[in-house]
Enzyme design. Structure first.
Site, PDB file in Angstrom:
ATOM      1  N   GLY A 111     -20.868 -26.825 -34.935  1.00 51.77           N
ATOM      2  CA  GLY A 111     -21.295 -27.355 -36.230  1.00 51.77           C
ATOM      3  C   GLY A 111     -22.766 -27.711 -36.325  1.00 51.77           C
ATOM      4  O   GLY A 111     -23.213 -28.249 -37.322  1.00 51.77           O
ATOM      5  N   LYS A 115      -6.849 -19.901 -29.020  1.00 50.38           N
ATOM      6  CA  LYS A 115      -8.229 -20.270 -28.726  1.00 50.38           C
ATOM      7  C   LYS A 115      -8.165 -21.608 -27.991  1.00 50.38           C
ATOM      8  O   LYS A 115      -7.828 -22.641 -28.570  1.00 50.38           O
ATOM      9  CB  LYS A 115      -9.058 -20.401 -30.008  1.00 50.38           C
TER      10      LYS A 115
END
Lengths: 66, 255
Positions: B156, B95
């Site tokens: 987040g 990733k």
């Protein structure tokens, strides 16, 4: 001879290999990566790659992350 | 089945392993969610600190581990992190994430594309975290990325699909799986992403920072399944006015 291990000075008695260094430091190889002088040293070379004086050895580990 | 590169997955939920109160809690959440891809990070080892065996329990769950390059601010740093991660986990899956600004953690599109092009040539299976930019996603696909991972909102932030209109274009154009990453704060956000036709979603903070991460992992798993089923079923279209669901006969007009 001296090497730097994650920014700490470390004295070694001889030109040990990466694998021997990790053994001395009691580190398991799973999830671990090693770079010497900013070049990644692949796991399959750890038992042959000998450390040289003043090498900058950096150890990295897999941790949790998103 | 979700297919990424040459691998197939039953689950369309990817889990980030960060921010859990303990690795045991993370492992339980992974187990309950039935996810098959879990992201991990790499960092400099702290000497003289006991190593927590994070990997054995995950490997026992038959999870594919997906290391990230979090912390990289440039393509050069990301490539270095990628090489370290590949050796540490013995996987070429990656990733790719490059975010130089700690306040919003927005992915740097220029460095990400540069790194992706190089990493693909180096044999990595690259899944780049990227802005919800349809042109960038197309360029990443053309560079040989195995999937694209555009953001729903800042990492987040739990703000959901702030980029919805762009995600729709990205999904419509993509020839590789589109995995919505970052910002999904509630199972309903994940379901909405799947209803749009996303191939998968990646969730971390919304699960790890919830009051009961294990239960929340299950809730997200259900939402992802529901959203996917709804997408496959074909959503009824929205209408500007009411459309009666019951027959309007005049049987009451005699009163």
């Amino acid at each position: 001879m001296h090497i730097r291990l994650n920014e700490q000075l470390l004295q070694l008695t001889s030109n040990c290999t990466v694998a021997e260094l990790l053994q001395q430091q009691q580190l398991a190889s799973e999830g671990l990566a090693v770079a010497i002088n900013n070049t990644v040293i692949s796991k399959r070379c750890w038992s042959e790659h000998k450390l040289q004086s003043n090498d900058n050895v950096q150890l990295f580990q897999i941790v949790t992350g998103g | 089945m979700l297919q990424i590169a040459d691998k197939t997955f039953n689950s369309r939920l990817l889990l980030g392993s960060g921010k859990f109160a303990s690795s045991q809690l993370m492992q339980q959440a992974v187990k309950v969610s039935n996810c098959q891809l879990v992201t991990l990070a790499i960092k400099r080892l702290e000497l003289n600190k006991p190593q927590d065996d994070l990997l054995t329990p995950l490997r026992n769950l038959n999870i594919k581990l997906l290391p990230n390059t979090a912390g990289a601010k440039t393509a050069k740093e990301a490539i270095f992190a990628a090489e370290l991660a590949r050796d540490a986990l013995q996987t070429s899956w990656l990733k790719l994430e490059i975010h130089p600004d700690p306040r919003y953690l927005m992915p740097d599109p220029v460095e990400t594309l540069l790194a992706a092009e190089r990493l693909v040539k180096m044999g990595f299976v690259v899944l780049p975290y990227c802005s919800a930019d349809p042109v960038l996603c197309k360029r990443l696909e053309q560079a040989g990325c195995a999937a694209v991972m555009p953001l729903g909102a800042a990492i987040g932030s739990n703000q959901g699909l702030q980029t919805r209109a762009m995600l729709e274009i990205i999904i419509e154009q993509a020839q590789v799986p589109v995995i919505i990453d970052a910002g999904l704060g509630a199972p309903s956000h994940a379901a909405a992403a799947m209803e749009l036709g996303a191939a998968a979603v990646l969730v971390n903070t919304a699960i790890a920072s919830s009051a009961d991460p294990v239960a929340m992992a299950g809730a997200f798993a259900n939402a992802v399944r529901a959203g996917r089923a709804a997408y496959l079923a074909g959503l009824a279209s929205a209408q500007p006015q009411a459309v009666a669901s019951s027959p309007f006969t005049d049987f009451l007009t005699t009163l």
